[in-house]
Design a protein around this motif. Structure first.
Motif, PDB file in Angstrom:
ATOM      1  N   ASN A  27       0.665  -1.052   0.379  1.00 44.26           N
ATOM      2  CA  ASN A  27      -0.036  -0.144  -0.005  1.00 44.26           C
ATOM      3  C   ASN A  27       0.708   1.593   0.343  1.00 44.26           C
ATOM      4  OD1 ASN A  27      -2.983  -1.231   0.427  1.00 44.26           O
ATOM      5  ND2 ASN A  27      -1.802  -2.465   2.310  1.00 44.26           N
ATOM      6  N   GLY A  28       2.285   1.288   0.252  1.00 43.52           N
ATOM      7  CA  GLY A  28       3.319   2.601   0.187  1.00 43.52           C
ATOM      8  C   GLY A  28       4.522   1.789   0.419  1.00 43.52           C
ATOM      9  N   LEU A  29       5.129   3.100  -0.179  1.00 38.92           N
ATOM     10  CA  LEU A  29       6.824   2.339   0.709  1.00 38.92           C
ATOM     11  C   LEU A  29       7.530   3.785   1.247  1.00 38.92           C
ATOM     12  CD1 LEU A  29       9.010   3.777  -1.225  1.00 38.92           C
ATOM     13  CD2 LEU A  29       7.807   2.596  -2.825  1.00 38.92           C
ATOM     14  N   GLU A 179      -0.815   3.884   6.517  1.00 37.99           N
ATOM     15  CA  GLU A 179      -1.540   3.553   5.296  1.00 37.99           C
ATOM     16  C   GLU A 179      -3.055   2.684   5.271  1.00 37.99           C
ATOM     17  OE1 GLU A 179       1.978   1.602   3.921  1.00 37.99           O
ATOM     18  OE2 GLU A 179       2.964   3.082   3.636  1.00 37.99           O
ATOM     19  N   SER A 180      -3.379   1.646   4.947  1.00 36.68           N
ATOM     20  CA  SER A 180      -4.340   0.145   5.187  1.00 36.68           C
ATOM     21  C   SER A 180      -4.521  -0.308   6.310  1.00 36.68           C
ATOM     22  CB  SER A 180      -5.457   0.966   4.088  1.00 36.68           C
ATOM     23  OG  SER A 180      -4.342  -0.624   3.696  1.00 36.68           O
ATOM     24  N   GLN A 181      -3.512   0.214   7.324  1.00 38.71           N
ATOM     25  CA  GLN A 181      -3.163  -1.340   8.298  1.00 38.71           C
ATOM     26  C   GLN A 181      -3.127  -0.732   9.195  1.00 38.71           C
ATOM     27  OE1 GLN A 181       0.213  -3.911   6.931  1.00 38.71           O
ATOM     28  NE2 GLN A 181       0.604  -4.737   9.360  1.00 38.71           N
ATOM     29  N   MET A 182      -3.952  -1.278  10.290  1.00 33.97           N
ATOM     30  CA  MET A 182      -3.466  -0.590  12.364  1.00 33.97           C
ATOM     31  C   MET A 182      -2.763  -2.252  12.657  1.00 33.97           C
ATOM     32  SD  MET A 182      -7.418  -1.365  13.286  1.00 33.97           S
ATOM     33  CE  MET A 182      -6.727  -1.474  15.207  1.00 33.97           C
ATOM     34  N   ASP A 183      -1.764  -1.699  13.474  1.00 36.67           N
ATOM     35  CA  ASP A 183      -1.147  -2.481  14.355  1.00 36.67           C
ATOM     36  C   ASP A 183      -1.854  -2.406  16.270  1.00 36.67           C
ATOM     37  OD1 ASP A 183       0.231  -3.543  12.012  1.00 36.67           O
ATOM     38  OD2 ASP A 183       1.169  -1.239  12.881  1.00 36.67           O
ATOM     39  N   LEU A 184      -2.250  -3.298  16.658  1.00 31.11           N
ATOM     40  CA  LEU A 184      -2.358  -3.158  17.940  1.00 31.11           C
ATOM     41  C   LEU A 184      -1.813  -4.307  18.754  1.00 31.11           C
ATOM     42  CD1 LEU A 184      -4.454  -2.253  19.911  1.00 31.11           C
ATOM     43  CD2 LEU A 184      -6.068  -3.811  19.130  1.00 31.11           C
ATOM     44  N   SER A 197      -1.978  -7.418  13.224  1.00 32.78           N
ATOM     45  CA  SER A 197      -2.225  -6.556  12.453  1.00 32.78           C
ATOM     46  C   SER A 197      -3.086  -6.882  11.439  1.00 32.78           C
ATOM     47  CB  SER A 197      -0.813  -6.447  11.418  1.00 32.78           C
ATOM     48  OG  SER A 197       0.014  -6.054  12.571  1.00 32.78           O
ATOM     49  N   PHE A 198      -4.572  -5.191  11.025  1.00 30.81           N
ATOM     50  CA  PHE A 198      -5.834  -5.459  10.513  1.00 30.81           C
ATOM     51  C   PHE A 198      -5.172  -4.213   9.249  1.00 30.81           C
ATOM     52  CE2 PHE A 198      -6.508  -6.326  14.883  1.00 30.81           C
ATOM     53  CZ  PHE A 198      -6.887  -7.245  14.956  1.00 30.81           C
ATOM     54  N   VAL A 199      -5.887  -5.176   8.285  1.00 30.03           N
ATOM     55  CA  VAL A 199      -6.116  -4.304   7.646  1.00 30.03           C
ATOM     56  C   VAL A 199      -8.085  -2.937   6.939  1.00 30.03           C
ATOM     57  CG1 VAL A 199      -6.746  -3.615   5.033  1.00 30.03           C
ATOM     58  CG2 VAL A 199      -5.139  -5.232   5.848  1.00 30.03           C
ATOM     59  N   PHE A 200      -7.856  -2.283   7.265  1.00 32.40           N
ATOM     60  CA  PHE A 200      -9.209  -1.389   7.716  1.00 32.40           C
ATOM     61  C   PHE A 200      -9.159  -0.797   6.278  1.00 32.40           C
ATOM     62  CE2 PHE A 200      -6.059   1.301   9.277  1.00 32.40           C
ATOM     63  CZ  PHE A 200      -6.771   3.089   8.373  1.00 32.40           C
ATOM     64  N   SER A 201     -10.329  -0.517   5.906  1.00 34.36           N
ATOM     65  CA  SER A 201     -10.956   1.093   5.034  1.00 34.36           C
ATOM     66  C   SER A 201     -11.869   2.408   5.454  1.00 34.36           C
ATOM     67  CB  SER A 201     -11.531   0.367   3.844  1.00 34.36           C
ATOM     68  OG  SER A 201     -13.147  -0.188   4.503  1.00 34.36           O
ATOM     69  N   ASP A 205     -13.787   0.824  10.782  1.00 38.75           N
ATOM     70  CA  ASP A 205     -12.998  -0.718  10.647  1.00 38.75           C
ATOM     71  C   ASP A 205     -12.362  -0.719  12.151  1.00 38.75           C
ATOM     72  OD1 ASP A 205     -14.633  -1.416   8.525  1.00 38.75           O
ATOM     73  OD2 ASP A 205     -13.053  -0.844   7.244  1.00 38.75           O
ATOM     74  N   ILE A 206     -11.050  -0.053  11.951  1.00 43.63           N
ATOM     75  CA  ILE A 206     -10.836   0.314  13.497  1.00 43.63           C
ATOM     76  C   ILE A 206     -10.939   0.430  14.460  1.00 43.63           C
ATOM     77  CG2 ILE A 206      -8.715   1.943  14.623  1.00 43.63           C
ATOM     78  CD1 ILE A 206      -7.916   3.281  12.135  1.00 43.63           C
ATOM     79  N   MET A 207     -12.487   1.141  15.041  1.00 43.71           N
ATOM     80  CA  MET A 207     -13.098   0.798  15.988  1.00 43.71           C
ATOM     81  C   MET A 207     -13.545  -0.272  16.200  1.00 43.71           C
ATOM     82  SD  MET A 207     -12.540   3.275  17.328  1.00 43.71           S
ATOM     83  CE  MET A 207     -13.274   2.942  19.313  1.00 43.71           C
ATOM     84  N   TYR A 208     -13.790  -0.826  15.157  1.00 44.46           N
ATOM     85  CA  TYR A 208     -14.236  -2.055  15.010  1.00 44.46           C
ATOM     86  C   TYR A 208     -13.382  -3.795  15.710  1.00 44.46           C
ATOM     87  CZ  TYR A 208     -16.017  -7.002  13.955  1.00 44.46           C
ATOM     88  OH  TYR A 208     -16.658  -8.211  14.272  1.00 44.46           O
ATOM     89  N   PHE A 209     -12.271  -3.263  14.925  1.00 45.41           N
ATOM     90  CA  PHE A 209     -11.308  -4.212  15.260  1.00 45.41           C
ATOM     91  C   PHE A 209     -10.813  -3.607  16.733  1.00 45.41           C
ATOM     92  CE2 PHE A 209     -10.118  -4.431  10.839  1.00 45.41           C
ATOM     93  CZ  PHE A 209     -10.603  -5.598  10.451  1.00 45.41           C
ATOM     94  N   LEU A 210     -10.610  -2.858  17.248  1.00 44.15           N
ATOM     95  CA  LEU A 210     -10.473  -2.260  18.098  1.00 44.15           C
ATOM     96  C   LEU A 210     -11.169  -2.751  19.859  1.00 44.15           C
ATOM     97  CD1 LEU A 210      -8.188  -0.671  20.449  1.00 44.15           C
ATOM     98  CD2 LEU A 210      -9.580   1.442  19.648  1.00 44.15           C
TER      99      LEU A 210
END
Length: 276
Positions: A27-29, A179-184, A197-201, A205-210
């Protein structure tokens, strides 16, 4: 090409006083060059892709950006590549056998028979991070720079967080967004309770995973301390949602003075800076 082959000859790198840190994902560099004498960044670059790239396209983009940004003009004393993806799993060292990497990973990630697997011992956690690196990127870096080091972004993040004094007191969660990835990561009295880690859009989405993770861990959102880092700013949608559902939320500011030059690299990710 194995990590041993890539790392062999590190001590033979030509004399230079610059260090190159590269972070790659589909998704990026981003990459930055550190002057190790002045301890300051001399170059920083970050790029987010409009859509997820293939590993082949990622390889070509790195080549193009290195040429365009003059990265090949420096002589490096050290080169490190950080691979960021969700294709990983943590294994306690007492249960770890480097001859069975696929067996650890196959239940957590979709892997192919042709995938190259590798692992990082995680300092301070007595665990190994088993993951799928971008093999074509590693091959290109080896052909370009010779011997270099590579790690998974989760390894760099966890090794940084476990050293913080705050991870030793009470229950504390770190939410890293890039980018489009969260690490918890969740710590309790310096013990790692959870990391994934979760991919979100979307921020939702972040709140759901959290919140789902906290529920599964039976942690109280009213007493848990949450620290936000990465692409989160005070007042943005992610920050607002977190403060809506949790009582103790703040942006994470690294106390280590060695991270002071992070402010000089707008858009450069937390794990990339810590790899320096």
């Amino acid at each position: 090409m194995t990590k041993k082959e890539i790392n062999s000859g590190l001590e033979e790198r030509p004399n230079g006083y610059h260090k190159l840190s590269i972070q790659v994902s589909l998704n990026g560099l981003s990459f930055c060059v550190l002057d190790t004498i002045a301890n300051s960044l001399v170059h920083a670059h970050s790029r987010v892709f409009e859509k997820e790239m293939s590993p082949f396209s990622l390889h070509k983009i790195i080549q193009e950006d290195f040429l365009e940004k003059g990265i090949l003009d420096y002589a490096y004393s050290e080169v490190i590549s950080i691979h960021r993806n969700t294709l990983f799993t943590l294994v306690p060292m007492p249960l770890f056998d480097p001859d069975h990497l696929a067996n650890y990973l196959k239940y957590n990630a979709k892997i192919l028979g042709t995938d190259h697997l590798d692992y990082d011992p995680i300092q301070g956690l007595d665990s190994a991070n088993v993951y799928v690196p971008f093999a074509n990127v590693n091959n290109y870096l080896f052909d370009t720079f010779g011997a270099f080091e590579f790690k998974h972004s989760g390894t760099v993040l966890l090794e940084t967080l476990i050293k913080l004094p705050s991870s030793r007191q009470g229950t504390l969660a770190y939410l890293h967004v890039a980018e489009s990835q969260m690490d918890l990561a969740v710590f309790s009295n310096k013990k790692l309770l959870f990391f994934n880690s979760f991919v979100f859009s979307s921020p939702e989405d972040i709140m759901y995973f959290l919140l789902f993770t906290l529920e599964q861990l039976e942690l109280d959102p009213e007493t848990l301390k949450l620290r936000l880092l990465g692409e989160v700013t005070a007042g943005d949608r992610i920050y607002e949602l977190c403060t809506e559902y949790l009582e103790n939320v703040s942006l994470f500011v690294p106390p280590d003075s060695s991270l002071a030059y992070a402010g000089e690299a707008d858009g450069i990710d937390f794990t990339l800076i810590n790899a320096l």
